[in-house]
Design a protein around this motif. Sequence first.
Motif, PDB file in Angstrom:
ATOM      1  N   THR A 175      98.826 -35.798 -85.144  1.00  0.00           N
ATOM      2  CA  THR A 175      97.639 -35.502 -85.935  1.00  0.00           C
ATOM      3  C   THR A 175      96.471 -36.384 -85.493  1.00  0.00           C
ATOM      4  OG1 THR A 175      99.026 -34.833 -87.800  1.00  0.00           O
ATOM      5  CG2 THR A 175      96.725 -35.373 -88.274  1.00  0.00           C
ATOM      6  N   ALA A 176      96.719 -37.659 -85.282  1.00  0.00           N
ATOM      7  CA  ALA A 176      95.648 -38.562 -84.844  1.00  0.00           C
ATOM      8  C   ALA A 176      95.112 -38.134 -83.486  1.00  0.00           C
ATOM      9  CB  ALA A 176      96.155 -39.999 -84.787  1.00  0.00           C
ATOM     10  N   TYR A 177      96.011 -37.727 -82.580  1.00  0.00           N
ATOM     11  CA  TYR A 177      95.596 -37.309 -81.243  1.00  0.00           C
ATOM     12  C   TYR A 177      94.663 -36.099 -81.305  1.00  0.00           C
ATOM     13  CZ  TYR A 177      95.892 -36.163 -76.289  1.00  0.00           C
ATOM     14  OH  TYR A 177      95.587 -35.906 -74.979  1.00  0.00           O
ATOM     15  N   ASP A 178      94.896 -35.215 -82.263  1.00  0.00           N
ATOM     16  CA  ASP A 178      94.105 -33.991 -82.385  1.00  0.00           C
ATOM     17  C   ASP A 178      92.924 -34.125 -83.342  1.00  0.00           C
ATOM     18  OD1 ASP A 178      95.738 -32.584 -80.588  1.00  0.00           O
ATOM     19  OD2 ASP A 178      97.155 -32.068 -82.179  1.00  0.00           O
ATOM     20  N   SER A 179      92.521 -35.330 -83.678  1.00  0.00           N
ATOM     21  CA  SER A 179      91.491 -35.543 -84.699  1.00  0.00           C
ATOM     22  C   SER A 179      90.070 -35.685 -84.160  1.00  0.00           C
ATOM     23  CB  SER A 179      91.834 -36.796 -85.511  1.00  0.00           C
ATOM     24  OG  SER A 179      91.666 -37.965 -84.722  1.00  0.00           O
ATOM     25  N   LEU A 180      89.845 -35.456 -82.889  1.00  0.00           N
ATOM     26  CA  LEU A 180      88.528 -35.740 -82.309  1.00  0.00           C
ATOM     27  C   LEU A 180      87.401 -34.926 -82.944  1.00  0.00           C
ATOM     28  CD1 LEU A 180      89.445 -36.148 -78.537  1.00  0.00           C
ATOM     29  CD2 LEU A 180      88.991 -37.929 -80.228  1.00  0.00           C
ATOM     30  N   VAL A 181      87.612 -33.633 -83.143  1.00  0.00           N
ATOM     31  CA  VAL A 181      86.559 -32.800 -83.735  1.00  0.00           C
ATOM     32  C   VAL A 181      86.278 -33.250 -85.163  1.00  0.00           C
ATOM     33  CG1 VAL A 181      85.925 -30.459 -84.447  1.00  0.00           C
ATOM     34  CG2 VAL A 181      86.999 -30.833 -82.222  1.00  0.00           C
ATOM     35  N   ALA A 182      87.323 -33.516 -85.933  1.00  0.00           N
ATOM     36  CA  ALA A 182      87.145 -33.988 -87.308  1.00  0.00           C
ATOM     37  C   ALA A 182      86.406 -35.324 -87.330  1.00  0.00           C
ATOM     38  CB  ALA A 182      88.496 -34.112 -88.001  1.00  0.00           C
ATOM     39  N   GLN A 183      86.726 -36.205 -86.379  1.00  0.00           N
ATOM     40  CA  GLN A 183      86.037 -37.499 -86.316  1.00  0.00           C
ATOM     41  C   GLN A 183      84.568 -37.318 -85.975  1.00  0.00           C
ATOM     42  OE1 GLN A 183      87.808 -41.131 -84.760  1.00  0.00           O
ATOM     43  NE2 GLN A 183      89.576 -39.907 -84.136  1.00  0.00           N
ATOM     44  N   LEU A 184      84.279 -36.420 -85.064  1.00  0.00           N
ATOM     45  CA  LEU A 184      82.888 -36.183 -84.684  1.00  0.00           C
ATOM     46  C   LEU A 184      82.087 -35.655 -85.869  1.00  0.00           C
ATOM     47  CD1 LEU A 184      80.610 -36.006 -82.618  1.00  0.00           C
ATOM     48  CD2 LEU A 184      81.463 -33.752 -81.995  1.00  0.00           C
ATOM     49  N   LEU A 185      82.600 -34.621 -86.518  1.00  0.00           N
ATOM     50  CA  LEU A 185      81.882 -34.035 -87.648  1.00  0.00           C
ATOM     51  C   LEU A 185      81.733 -35.027 -88.793  1.00  0.00           C
ATOM     52  CD1 LEU A 185      83.429 -30.452 -87.645  1.00  0.00           C
ATOM     53  CD2 LEU A 185      81.200 -31.170 -86.757  1.00  0.00           C
ATOM     54  N   SER A 186      82.783 -35.744 -89.130  1.00  0.00           N
ATOM     55  CA  SER A 186      82.691 -36.704 -90.228  1.00  0.00           C
ATOM     56  C   SER A 186      81.774 -37.870 -89.873  1.00  0.00           C
ATOM     57  CB  SER A 186      84.072 -37.195 -90.669  1.00  0.00           C
ATOM     58  OG  SER A 186      84.737 -37.841 -89.607  1.00  0.00           O
ATOM     59  N   SER A 187      81.756 -38.281 -88.617  1.00  0.00           N
ATOM     60  CA  SER A 187      80.841 -39.359 -88.212  1.00  0.00           C
ATOM     61  C   SER A 187      79.394 -38.927 -88.375  1.00  0.00           C
ATOM     62  CB  SER A 187      81.102 -39.762 -86.758  1.00  0.00           C
ATOM     63  OG  SER A 187      82.359 -40.358 -86.616  1.00  0.00           O
ATOM     64  N   ILE A 188      79.076 -37.733 -87.936  1.00  0.00           N
ATOM     65  CA  ILE A 188      77.707 -37.227 -88.070  1.00  0.00           C
ATOM     66  C   ILE A 188      77.288 -37.210 -89.535  1.00  0.00           C
ATOM     67  CG2 ILE A 188      76.266 -35.161 -87.823  1.00  0.00           C
ATOM     68  CD1 ILE A 188      77.909 -34.562 -85.240  1.00  0.00           C
ATOM     69  N   ILE A 189      78.164 -36.704 -90.391  1.00  0.00           N
ATOM     70  CA  ILE A 189      77.862 -36.621 -91.821  1.00  0.00           C
ATOM     71  C   ILE A 189      77.727 -38.019 -92.434  1.00  0.00           C
ATOM     72  CG2 ILE A 189      78.813 -35.920 -94.056  1.00  0.00           C
ATOM     73  CD1 ILE A 189      80.016 -33.471 -92.490  1.00  0.00           C
ATOM     74  N   VAL A 190      78.659 -38.909 -92.121  1.00  0.00           N
ATOM     75  CA  VAL A 190      78.629 -40.264 -92.681  1.00  0.00           C
ATOM     76  C   VAL A 190      77.362 -40.993 -92.268  1.00  0.00           C
ATOM     77  CG1 VAL A 190      79.693 -42.561 -92.468  1.00  0.00           C
ATOM     78  CG2 VAL A 190      81.102 -40.570 -93.005  1.00  0.00           C
ATOM     79  N   PHE A 191      77.028 -40.955 -90.983  1.00  0.00           N
ATOM     80  CA  PHE A 191      75.841 -41.678 -90.515  1.00  0.00           C
ATOM     81  C   PHE A 191      74.567 -41.126 -91.150  1.00  0.00           C
ATOM     82  CE2 PHE A 191      78.332 -42.455 -86.365  1.00  0.00           C
ATOM     83  CZ  PHE A 191      79.019 -43.509 -86.951  1.00  0.00           C
ATOM     84  N   ALA A 192      74.512 -39.809 -91.326  1.00  0.00           N
ATOM     85  CA  ALA A 192      73.338 -39.209 -91.966  1.00  0.00           C
ATOM     86  C   ALA A 192      73.298 -39.560 -93.450  1.00  0.00           C
ATOM     87  CB  ALA A 192      73.352 -37.697 -91.775  1.00  0.00           C
ATOM     88  N   ALA A 193      74.441 -39.433 -94.133  1.00  0.00           N
ATOM     89  CA  ALA A 193      74.486 -39.699 -95.575  1.00  0.00           C
ATOM     90  C   ALA A 193      74.189 -41.165 -95.895  1.00  0.00           C
ATOM     91  CB  ALA A 193      75.846 -39.302 -96.143  1.00  0.00           C
ATOM     92  N   LEU A 194      74.707 -42.073 -95.074  1.00  0.00           N
ATOM     93  CA  LEU A 194      74.478 -43.498 -95.309  1.00  0.00           C
ATOM     94  C   LEU A 194      73.167 -43.990 -94.684  1.00  0.00           C
ATOM     95  CD1 LEU A 194      78.082 -44.947 -94.776  1.00  0.00           C
ATOM     96  CD2 LEU A 194      76.928 -44.370 -96.937  1.00  0.00           C
ATOM     97  N   ARG A 195      72.479 -43.084 -94.015  1.00  0.00           N
ATOM     98  CA  ARG A 195      71.194 -43.403 -93.360  1.00  0.00           C
ATOM     99  C   ARG A 195      71.306 -44.589 -92.408  1.00  0.00           C
ATOM    100  NH1 ARG A 195      66.875 -40.882 -96.974  1.00  0.00           N
ATOM    101  NH2 ARG A 195      68.173 -39.863 -98.520  1.00  0.00           N
ATOM    102  N   VAL A 196      72.357 -44.523 -91.579  1.00  0.00           N
ATOM    103  CA  VAL A 196      72.563 -45.553 -90.562  1.00  0.00           C
ATOM    104  C   VAL A 196      71.681 -45.159 -89.379  1.00  0.00           C
ATOM    105  CG1 VAL A 196      74.239 -46.790 -89.161  1.00  0.00           C
ATOM    106  CG2 VAL A 196      74.918 -45.878 -91.383  1.00  0.00           C
ATOM    107  N   HIS A 197      70.522 -45.758 -89.307  1.00  0.00           N
ATOM    108  CA  HIS A 197      69.488 -45.367 -88.348  1.00  0.00           C
ATOM    109  C   HIS A 197      69.968 -45.450 -86.900  1.00  0.00           C
ATOM    110  CE1 HIS A 197      65.516 -44.687 -86.706  1.00  0.00           C
ATOM    111  NE2 HIS A 197      65.669 -45.771 -85.959  1.00  0.00           N
TER     112      HIS A 197
END
Length: 176
Positions: A1-23
Amino acid sequence: TAYDSLVAQLLSSIIVFAALRVHGRNEELMLTACAAAILTTVMAALLPALGPWVHFGQGALLPSDTAYVAHVLALRDDPAPSFALNQLAGIVSFPSFHTTLALLFTYAHRGIRLTLPVFAALNGVMLFSIPSEGGHHLADMLGGAAVAVAAVVLVRGVRRLRRTRSALGPGAPSPV
């Protein structure tokens, strides 16, 4: 599951950085991933490896584990091979792009107390799964780590140069 998590990590990173306003973090992640993809592609083209399952003649769990071999052999034998886009398989053994991305995702979440532990743990598990799930040698993983470091250094340098030019103002001579 961890090996196949790249797309989920990418999408969640984009959302997290935008939501937390990490410039600038989404830009940094995308730039480092693009730089790493280019470096990985160049290295894989120069050093097309077949991986441990082929080298040792055992270990593949499924026929799909070695489906990429025909593509790599075609690249080695034909200077201008053609592939059907709908039939492309991952063909990069060296350097390990999963290793690269595991390190880049963890790096991207640095300084964020809420997400860093989650991404560090997930990518730590991914790193342990890469030899078995991805069919990589340790050397492939070390190559992937080198690509991650090179991508971060390159992107940080380019961003620093861009900030310096911006601070100098329009029409100022280049600092380089």
